[in-house]
Scaffold this motif. Structure first.
Motif, short mmCIF file in Angstrom:
data_model
loop_
_atom_site.label_atom_id
_atom_site.label_comp_id
_atom_site.label_asym_id
_atom_site.label_seq_id
_atom_site.Cartn_x
_atom_site.Cartn_y
_atom_site.Cartn_z
N SER A 35 0.83 -1.21 0.00
CA SER A 35 0.00 0.00 0.00
C SER A 35 0.86 1.25 0.00
CB SER A 35 -0.90 0.03 1.25
OG SER A 35 -1.65 -1.14 1.39
N TRP A 36 0.22 2.32 -0.42
CA TRP A 36 0.76 3.67 -0.26
C TRP A 36 -0.17 4.44 0.67
CZ3 TRP A 36 5.38 5.38 -1.98
CH2 TRP A 36 6.00 4.67 -3.01
N TYR A 37 0.42 5.11 1.64
CA TYR A 37 -0.29 6.03 2.51
C TYR A 37 0.34 7.41 2.36
CZ TYR A 37 -2.78 2.36 5.08
OH TYR A 37 -3.62 1.34 5.43
N ARG A 38 -0.37 8.40 2.85
CA ARG A 38 0.23 9.73 2.86
C ARG A 38 -0.14 10.44 4.15
NH1 ARG A 38 -3.20 13.10 -1.79
NH2 ARG A 38 -5.08 13.50 -0.53
N LEU A 47 -5.00 6.31 3.61
CA LEU A 47 -4.68 5.37 2.55
C LEU A 47 -4.81 6.05 1.19
CD1 LEU A 47 -4.15 2.41 1.60
CD2 LEU A 47 -6.64 2.18 1.45
N VAL A 48 -3.78 5.88 0.37
CA VAL A 48 -3.82 6.39 -1.00
C VAL A 48 -4.23 5.28 -1.96
CG1 VAL A 48 -2.49 7.45 -2.86
CG2 VAL A 48 -2.03 8.08 -0.46
N ALA A 49 -3.52 4.14 -1.86
CA ALA A 49 -3.80 3.04 -2.77
C ALA A 49 -3.27 1.76 -2.15
CB ALA A 49 -3.14 3.28 -4.12
N THR A 53 -1.70 -9.28 -3.49
CA THR A 53 -0.90 -10.13 -4.36
C THR A 53 -1.75 -10.75 -5.45
OG1 THR A 53 -1.16 -11.88 -2.72
CG2 THR A 53 0.88 -10.61 -2.65
N GLY A 54 -3.06 -10.78 -5.23
CA GLY A 54 -3.96 -11.29 -6.25
C GLY A 54 -4.30 -10.28 -7.32
N GLY A 55 -3.85 -9.04 -7.13
CA GLY A 55 -4.07 -8.01 -8.14
C GLY A 55 -5.23 -7.08 -7.87
N THR A 56 -5.90 -7.27 -6.77
CA THR A 56 -7.02 -6.38 -6.43
C THR A 56 -6.48 -5.04 -5.93
OG1 THR A 56 -8.39 -8.25 -5.81
CG2 THR A 56 -9.07 -6.09 -5.01
N THR A 57 -7.06 -3.96 -6.43
CA THR A 57 -6.63 -2.62 -6.02
C THR A 57 -7.75 -1.88 -5.30
OG1 THR A 57 -7.27 -1.71 -8.17
CG2 THR A 57 -4.99 -2.42 -7.92
N ASP A 58 -7.32 -0.94 -4.48
CA ASP A 58 -8.27 -0.09 -3.76
C ASP A 58 -7.62 1.29 -3.67
OD1 ASP A 58 -9.62 0.14 -0.41
OD2 ASP A 58 -10.52 0.68 -2.33
N TYR A 59 -8.43 2.32 -3.80
CA TYR A 59 -7.92 3.68 -3.78
C TYR A 59 -8.73 4.55 -2.82
CZ TYR A 59 -5.38 2.44 -8.04
OH TYR A 59 -4.55 1.84 -8.96
N GLY A 60 -8.08 5.55 -2.26
CA GLY A 60 -8.79 6.53 -1.46
C GLY A 60 -9.79 7.29 -2.32
N ASP A 61 -10.87 7.75 -1.70
CA ASP A 61 -11.93 8.43 -2.44
C ASP A 61 -11.41 9.66 -3.17
OD1 ASP A 61 -14.50 7.78 0.07
OD2 ASP A 61 -13.74 6.57 -1.60
N PHE A 62 -10.39 10.29 -2.64
CA PHE A 62 -9.87 11.53 -3.22
C PHE A 62 -9.09 11.28 -4.51
CE2 PHE A 62 -5.57 10.59 -2.06
CZ PHE A 62 -5.68 9.81 -0.92
N ARG A 66 -6.99 9.39 -10.65
CA ARG A 66 -5.77 10.11 -10.99
C ARG A 66 -4.50 9.30 -10.73
NH1 ARG A 66 -4.90 14.62 -7.69
NH2 ARG A 66 -6.02 13.52 -6.00
N PHE A 67 -4.56 8.34 -9.82
CA PHE A 67 -3.38 7.58 -9.42
C PHE A 67 -3.52 6.11 -9.83
CE2 PHE A 67 -2.79 10.44 -5.39
CZ PHE A 67 -2.64 11.55 -6.22
N THR A 68 -2.38 5.46 -10.04
CA THR A 68 -2.36 4.03 -10.35
C THR A 68 -1.27 3.35 -9.56
OG1 THR A 68 -3.10 4.49 -12.62
CG2 THR A 68 -2.19 2.31 -12.18
N ILE A 69 -1.65 2.31 -8.83
CA ILE A 69 -0.67 1.52 -8.08
C ILE A 69 -0.31 0.29 -8.90
CG2 ILE A 69 -2.45 0.21 -6.82
CD1 ILE A 69 -0.57 0.24 -4.38
N SER A 70 0.98 -0.06 -8.87
CA SER A 70 1.43 -1.24 -9.62
C SER A 70 2.67 -1.80 -8.96
CB SER A 70 1.71 -0.88 -11.08
OG SER A 70 2.77 0.07 -11.16
N ARG A 71 3.08 -2.98 -9.43
CA ARG A 71 4.22 -3.66 -8.83
C ARG A 71 5.04 -4.34 -9.91
NH1 ARG A 71 4.01 -8.96 -4.82
NH2 ARG A 71 6.19 -8.94 -4.22
N ASP A 72 6.35 -4.29 -9.75
CA ASP A 72 7.27 -5.07 -10.58
C ASP A 72 7.81 -6.19 -9.70
OD1 ASP A 72 9.49 -6.12 -11.91
OD2 ASP A 72 9.87 -4.24 -12.94
N ASN A 73 7.30 -7.39 -9.91
CA ASN A 73 7.70 -8.52 -9.05
C ASN A 73 9.19 -8.82 -9.17
OD1 ASN A 73 5.12 -8.96 -8.00
ND2 ASN A 73 4.55 -10.23 -9.76
N ALA A 74 9.72 -8.72 -10.37
CA ALA A 74 11.12 -9.06 -10.59
C ALA A 74 12.04 -8.11 -9.81
CB ALA A 74 11.44 -9.01 -12.07
#
Length: 120
Positions: A35-38, A47-49, A53-62, A66-74
């Motif tokens: 997660s990302w918090y601010r 909570l921002v985003a 590990t299953g790929g489900t995302t959640d974002y703050g209402d604000f 505008r924002f996208t969370i992602s991960r590079d496993n490698a």
């Protein structure tokens, strides 16, 4: 020893974009959630985003798309792409990984944060 190091923050004008990175090292056990918090001065951490590990995302209402969370496993790196930034997005952004040590026991790891300032 688990270490999370954020980078990519800085000063940006309203309407601009940034990509934050969170490089993780020392992880041994499976990760449940990233997660990302601010935290802005005088305000509660929010909570921002979040990304499972299953790929489900959640974002703050604000966020409003505008924002996208992602991960590079490698690279064991978490990202937060932020666009259409507003002055109210000014804050220290922190990443967190939740590690499952044993079933039913989880450990939260936090980075030190990277500062984002949106100002003309």
């Amino acid at each position: 020893q688990v270490r999370l190091v954020e980078s990519g923050g800085g000063l940006v004008q309203p309407g601009g974009s940034l990509r934050l990175s969170c490089a993780a090292s020392g992880l041994i056990f499976p990760i449940k959630l990233m997660s990302w918090y601010r935290q802005a001065p005088g305000k509660q951490r929010e909570l921002v985003a979040a990304l499972t590990t299953g790929g489900t995302t959640d974002y703050g209402d604000f966020v409003n798309g505008r924002f996208t969370i992602s991960r590079d496993n490698a690279k064991n790196t978490l990202y937060l792409r932020m666009t259409s930034l507003k002055p109210e997005d000014t804050a220290v952004y922190l990443c967190t990984f939740v590690e499952i040590v044993v079933p039913g026991t989880e450990v939260d790891h936090w980075g030190q944060g990277t500062r984002v300032t949106v100002h003309s």
